[in-house]
Design a protein around this motif. Structure first.
Motif, mmCIF file in Angstrom:
data_model
loop_
_atom_site.group_PDB
_atom_site.id
_atom_site.type_symbol
_atom_site.label_atom_id
_atom_site.label_comp_id
_atom_site.label_asym_id
_atom_site.label_seq_id
_atom_site.Cartn_x
_atom_site.Cartn_y
_atom_site.Cartn_z
ATOM 1 N N GLY A 42 1.305 -27.341 -12.085
ATOM 2 C CA GLY A 42 2.468 -27.207 -12.946
ATOM 3 C C GLY A 42 3.102 -25.846 -12.733
ATOM 4 N N PHE A 43 4.413 -25.791 -12.698
ATOM 5 C CA PHE A 43 5.086 -24.505 -12.533
ATOM 6 C C PHE A 43 6.517 -24.605 -13.042
ATOM 7 C CE2 PHE A 43 5.975 -26.775 -8.581
ATOM 8 C CZ PHE A 43 7.300 -26.481 -8.304
ATOM 9 N N SER A 44 7.131 -23.444 -13.227
ATOM 10 C CA SER A 44 8.492 -23.384 -13.729
ATOM 11 C C SER A 44 9.414 -22.764 -12.696
ATOM 12 C CB SER A 44 8.570 -22.559 -15.017
ATOM 13 O OG SER A 44 7.881 -23.203 -16.067
ATOM 14 N N LEU A 45 10.587 -23.359 -12.546
ATOM 15 C CA LEU A 45 11.675 -22.794 -11.758
ATOM 16 C C LEU A 45 12.640 -22.167 -12.755
ATOM 17 C CD1 LEU A 45 12.955 -22.659 -8.832
ATOM 18 C CD2 LEU A 45 14.310 -24.646 -9.531
ATOM 19 N N VAL A 46 12.904 -20.886 -12.588
ATOM 20 C CA VAL A 46 13.716 -20.136 -13.543
ATOM 21 C C VAL A 46 15.016 -19.727 -12.863
ATOM 22 C CG1 VAL A 46 13.781 -18.147 -15.095
ATOM 23 C CG2 VAL A 46 11.597 -19.290 -14.598
ATOM 24 N N LEU A 47 16.134 -20.119 -13.464
ATOM 25 C CA LEU A 47 17.441 -19.836 -12.898
ATOM 26 C C LEU A 47 18.266 -19.019 -13.880
ATOM 27 C CD1 LEU A 47 16.972 -23.306 -12.467
ATOM 28 C CD2 LEU A 47 18.405 -22.599 -10.550
ATOM 29 N N SER A 52 24.899 -13.910 -16.244
ATOM 30 C CA SER A 52 23.871 -13.825 -17.273
ATOM 31 C C SER A 52 22.983 -12.612 -17.022
ATOM 32 C CB SER A 52 23.017 -15.091 -17.288
ATOM 33 O OG SER A 52 22.272 -15.197 -16.087
ATOM 34 N N ASP A 53 22.185 -12.261 -18.038
ATOM 35 C CA ASP A 53 21.162 -11.249 -17.831
ATOM 36 C C ASP A 53 19.806 -11.945 -17.885
ATOM 37 O OD1 ASP A 53 20.260 -11.441 -20.552
ATOM 38 O OD2 ASP A 53 21.883 -10.106 -21.157
ATOM 39 N N ASP A 54 18.712 -11.164 -17.829
ATOM 40 C CA ASP A 54 17.411 -11.816 -17.708
ATOM 41 C C ASP A 54 16.851 -12.334 -19.023
ATOM 42 O OD1 ASP A 54 16.644 -9.429 -18.814
ATOM 43 O OD2 ASP A 54 15.145 -8.943 -17.300
ATOM 44 N N THR A 55 17.657 -12.281 -20.100
ATOM 45 C CA THR A 55 17.277 -12.992 -21.318
ATOM 46 C C THR A 55 17.937 -14.361 -21.379
ATOM 47 O OG1 THR A 55 19.112 -12.139 -22.680
ATOM 48 C CG2 THR A 55 17.101 -10.801 -22.560
ATOM 49 N N GLN A 56 18.743 -14.685 -20.371
ATOM 50 C CA GLN A 56 19.497 -15.933 -20.359
ATOM 51 C C GLN A 56 19.083 -16.730 -19.126
ATOM 52 O OE1 GLN A 56 23.244 -13.770 -20.365
ATOM 53 N NE2 GLN A 56 23.693 -14.552 -22.403
ATOM 54 N N SER A 57 18.412 -17.842 -19.354
ATOM 55 C CA SER A 57 17.826 -18.589 -18.248
ATOM 56 C C SER A 57 17.935 -20.090 -18.466
ATOM 57 C CB SER A 57 16.339 -18.245 -18.093
ATOM 58 O OG SER A 57 16.136 -16.862 -17.977
ATOM 59 N N LEU A 58 17.985 -20.798 -17.360
ATOM 60 C CA LEU A 58 17.756 -22.232 -17.352
ATOM 61 C C LEU A 58 16.374 -22.442 -16.752
ATOM 62 C CD1 LEU A 58 21.219 -23.455 -16.004
ATOM 63 C CD2 LEU A 58 20.440 -23.422 -18.371
ATOM 64 N N GLY A 78 18.683 -18.559 -24.362
ATOM 65 C CA GLY A 78 19.757 -17.573 -24.481
ATOM 66 C C GLY A 78 21.114 -18.046 -24.012
ATOM 67 N N VAL A 79 21.214 -19.275 -23.523
ATOM 68 C CA VAL A 79 22.493 -19.858 -23.128
ATOM 69 C C VAL A 79 22.544 -21.282 -23.665
ATOM 70 C CG1 VAL A 79 22.795 -18.472 -21.039
ATOM 71 C CG2 VAL A 79 21.576 -20.631 -20.886
ATOM 72 N N ASP A 80 23.738 -21.812 -23.780
ATOM 73 C CA ASP A 80 23.927 -23.169 -24.268
ATOM 74 C C ASP A 80 23.755 -24.138 -23.095
ATOM 75 O OD1 ASP A 80 24.743 -25.583 -25.286
ATOM 76 O OD2 ASP A 80 26.555 -24.814 -26.247
ATOM 77 N N LEU A 81 22.706 -24.956 -23.145
ATOM 78 C CA LEU A 81 22.444 -25.891 -22.051
ATOM 79 C C LEU A 81 23.622 -26.825 -21.829
ATOM 80 C CD1 LEU A 81 20.561 -27.055 -19.911
ATOM 81 C CD2 LEU A 81 19.509 -28.469 -21.691
ATOM 82 N N PRO A 138 19.452 -5.802 -20.745
ATOM 83 C CA PRO A 138 20.151 -6.940 -21.302
ATOM 84 C C PRO A 138 20.662 -6.668 -22.711
ATOM 85 C CG PRO A 138 18.031 -7.586 -20.373
ATOM 86 C CD PRO A 138 18.061 -6.100 -20.418
ATOM 87 N N ARG A 139 21.827 -7.272 -22.987
ATOM 88 C CA ARG A 139 22.368 -7.230 -24.331
ATOM 89 C C ARG A 139 21.726 -8.334 -25.154
ATOM 90 N NH1 ARG A 139 26.635 -6.960 -20.928
ATOM 91 N NH2 ARG A 139 27.075 -9.175 -21.252
ATOM 92 N N GLY A 140 21.604 -8.110 -26.437
ATOM 93 C CA GLY A 140 21.140 -9.149 -27.334
ATOM 94 C C GLY A 140 19.630 -9.239 -27.460
ATOM 95 N N ARG A 141 18.889 -8.442 -26.711
ATOM 96 C CA ARG A 141 17.434 -8.464 -26.819
ATOM 97 C C ARG A 141 16.982 -7.479 -27.878
ATOM 98 N NH1 ARG A 141 14.222 -7.086 -21.569
ATOM 99 N NH2 ARG A 141 15.217 -8.998 -20.945
ATOM 100 N N SER A 142 15.931 -7.788 -28.561
ATOM 101 C CA SER A 142 15.380 -6.885 -29.557
ATOM 102 C C SER A 142 14.987 -5.571 -28.898
ATOM 103 C CB SER A 142 14.148 -7.519 -30.211
ATOM 104 O OG SER A 142 13.485 -6.574 -31.009
ATOM 105 N N SER A 143 15.350 -4.459 -29.547
ATOM 106 C CA SER A 143 14.983 -3.142 -29.016
ATOM 107 C C SER A 143 13.597 -2.714 -29.493
ATOM 108 C CB SER A 143 16.015 -2.093 -29.447
ATOM 109 O OG SER A 143 16.071 -2.019 -30.855
ATOM 110 N N LYS A 144 12.993 -3.498 -30.343
ATOM 111 C CA LYS A 144 11.672 -3.163 -30.864
ATOM 112 C C LYS A 144 10.626 -3.247 -29.766
ATOM 113 C CE LYS A 144 8.332 -4.431 -34.446
ATOM 114 N NZ LYS A 144 8.059 -5.310 -35.609
ATOM 115 N N ARG A 145 9.744 -2.275 -29.731
ATOM 116 C CA ARG A 145 8.648 -2.282 -28.768
ATOM 117 C C ARG A 145 7.395 -2.764 -29.481
ATOM 118 N NH1 ARG A 145 9.705 0.318 -24.098
ATOM 119 N NH2 ARG A 145 7.488 0.554 -23.669
#
Length: 202
Positions: A42-47, A52-58, A78-81, A138-145
């Motif tokens: 099993g594996f994931s293909l990430v697009l 987009s930035d790296d918080t927005q993926s298909l 992070g994006v509308d499918l 990326p914009r929109g990501r939590s800045s909390k560490r």
């Protein structure tokens, strides 16, 4: 597999299910045969779509069953499918998805450099894995560490379990809950599983 050029501005990578981004030995995942190729069960293909930035993926999740590579799930983070599916199909026709997935996962498995870059991206969630320049923060990501404490992993496990019970993608739910990239959420889920907070069967 035929050579294929990605459309301009698309970024794509792949990694096995349950991949531990913090390990240094990069041991091989459980593999299955698809034609003459060995790939993870099993594996994931990430697009990442254009712009987009790296918080927005298909995310396309593939599994091997009876020697065939099957697309089990397609979802968005992070994006509308619904908004991006037409762009995806126009730029990457569905008949190319299987070969693209095979190409990316075999590149990952056979390239120590790709694995090291993937591990860095899992930790920092900003590195472009194909050797391109790092993306802007990326914009929109939590800045909390977050400190990876037992209490934090317990919260991760609780979010993961609730998502499973609700029938939603659990790692995606962790990413959304804490405002982090999918790869970071996957790292936390792996740590929670190693700590016994998430059963290996899940």
């Amino acid at each position: 597999m035929e050579h294929m050029e990605l459309p301009e501005d698309w970024f794509v990578t792949a990694w096995p299910d349950g991949w531990d981004f913090e390990k240094d030995d990069y041991s091989e995942p459980d593999v299955r045969q698809v034609g003459y190729i060995l790939v993870p069960a099993g594996f994931s293909l990430v697009l990442h779509p254009p712009g987009s930035d790296d918080t927005q993926s298909l995310i396309m999740r593939f599994e091997v069953a009876d020697g065939e590579l099957l697309l089990r799930e397609l979802y968005a983070i992070g994006v509308d499918l619904a908004e991006w599916i037409d762009v995806l199909v126009a730029d990457l026709p569905p008949e190319t998805w299987r070969d693209l997935a095979l190409r990316e996962i075999t590149t990952f498995l056979t390239s120590p450099e790709r694995r090291s870059q993937q591990a860095l991206a899992g930790a920092e969630s900003q590195t472009v894995l194909t050797g391109q320049a790092a993306r802007k923060k990326p914009r929109g990501r939590s800045s909390k560490r977050y400190r990876i404490t037992t209490e934090h992993l317990e919260r991760v496990a609780k979010t993961y379990q609730r998502a499973l019970e609700a029938g939603t993608p659990p790692t995606m739910s962790v990413a959304e809950k804490f405002g982090v990239a999918h790869s970071t959420a996957a790292k936390w889920v792996g740590a929670a599983r190693r700590s016994g907070l998430i059963p290996n069967s899940q």
